[in-house]
Design a protein around this motif. Structure first.
Motif, PDB file in Angstrom:
ATOM      1  N   GLU A 212      -9.933  -7.325  -1.474  1.00  0.00           N
ATOM      2  CA  GLU A 212      -9.247  -8.366  -2.239  1.00  0.00           C
ATOM      3  C   GLU A 212      -8.320  -7.748  -3.285  1.00  0.00           C
ATOM      4  N   LYS A 213      -8.805  -6.712  -3.934  1.00  0.00           N
ATOM      5  CA  LYS A 213      -7.989  -6.042  -4.957  1.00  0.00           C
ATOM      6  C   LYS A 213      -6.739  -5.441  -4.326  1.00  0.00           C
ATOM      7  N   GLN A 214      -6.901  -4.804  -3.171  1.00  0.00           N
ATOM      8  CA  GLN A 214      -5.745  -4.206  -2.510  1.00  0.00           C
ATOM      9  C   GLN A 214      -4.765  -5.279  -2.056  1.00  0.00           C
ATOM     10  N   ALA A 215      -5.276  -6.404  -1.564  1.00  0.00           N
ATOM     11  CA  ALA A 215      -4.403  -7.507  -1.159  1.00  0.00           C
ATOM     12  C   ALA A 215      -3.610  -8.028  -2.350  1.00  0.00           C
ATOM     13  N   LEU A 216      -4.264  -8.129  -3.495  1.00  0.00           N
ATOM     14  CA  LEU A 216      -3.598  -8.581  -4.721  1.00  0.00           C
ATOM     15  C   LEU A 216      -2.520  -7.579  -5.139  1.00  0.00           C
ATOM     16  N   ILE A 217      -2.828  -6.309  -5.098  1.00  0.00           N
ATOM     17  CA  ILE A 217      -1.865  -5.263  -5.461  1.00  0.00           C
ATOM     18  C   ILE A 217      -0.662  -5.288  -4.509  1.00  0.00           C
ATOM     19  N   ASP A 218      -0.941  -5.428  -3.200  1.00  0.00           N
ATOM     20  CA  ASP A 218       0.143  -5.473  -2.210  1.00  0.00           C
ATOM     21  C   ASP A 218       1.024  -6.706  -2.410  1.00  0.00           C
ATOM     22  N   ALA A 219       0.390  -7.850  -2.658  1.00  0.00           N
ATOM     23  CA  ALA A 219       1.148  -9.085  -2.858  1.00  0.00           C
ATOM     24  C   ALA A 219       2.013  -8.985  -4.107  1.00  0.00           C
ATOM     25  N   ALA A 220       1.448  -8.455  -5.165  1.00  0.00           N
ATOM     26  CA  ALA A 220       2.206  -8.307  -6.407  1.00  0.00           C
ATOM     27  C   ALA A 220       3.397  -7.377  -6.204  1.00  0.00           C
ATOM     28  N   ALA A 221       3.178  -6.270  -5.525  1.00  0.00           N
ATOM     29  CA  ALA A 221       4.263  -5.314  -5.274  1.00  0.00           C
ATOM     30  C   ALA A 221       5.368  -5.951  -4.433  1.00  0.00           C
ATOM     31  N   ALA A 222       4.982  -6.756  -3.438  1.00  0.00           N
ATOM     32  CA  ALA A 222       5.972  -7.415  -2.582  1.00  0.00           C
ATOM     33  C   ALA A 222       6.821  -8.399  -3.374  1.00  0.00           C
ATOM     34  N   CYS A 223       6.284  -8.919  -4.462  1.00  0.00           N
ATOM     35  CA  CYS A 223       7.006  -9.878  -5.317  1.00  0.00           C
ATOM     36  C   CYS A 223       7.613  -9.199  -6.538  1.00  0.00           C
TER      37      CYS A 223
END
Length: 116
Positions: free
Chosen positions: A10-21
């Motif tokens: 979940e943390k990695q998904a959040l980090i990836d999503a934030a980076a994509a935005c």
């Protein structure tokens, strides 16, 4: 102060999503939470469906990045006069990726049409 706990995935998904935005993870989390809090009329099914869409989009993005890297390696080999013995496999991967994007897009549009 509000604290949140996430497992590693979940943390990695959040980090990836934030980076994509182009956002910080904290900023992304605050934006997403506040957006959800402002729209309480949405159903849990809609939120779950959006999570699936976002997860698949990020998976597609990662997959396309890997395929793109392989295409670049083949191009580098061809441009240097080396044997590009994996070129056919890379092209097959490009076609599979394109079919995956097409299938996802078709499924998403069909789902939205039924829901809309």
């Amino acid at each position: 102060m509000i604290a949140s706990r996430f497992n590693d995935a979940e943390k990695q998904a959040l980090i990836d999503a934030a980076a994509a935005c182009a956002m910080t993870p904290s900023g992304f989390l605050a934006h997403a939470a506040l957006s959800a809090a402002r729209d309480l009329t949405r159903t849990a099914a809609q939120v779950a469906g959006e999570r699936e869409v976002i997860a698949e989009l990020f998976a597609l993005r990662r997959h396309l990045a890997h395929v793109g890297n392989n295409v670049n390696q083949v191009a580098k080999a061809v441009n240097s006069g080396a044997d590009a013995r994996h070129a056919e496999a890379v092209l097959d991967a490009v076609h599979r990726a394109a079919r995956r994007v097409d299938a996802f897009t078709e499924h998403y549009l069909e789902t939205e049409t039924r829901a809309g």
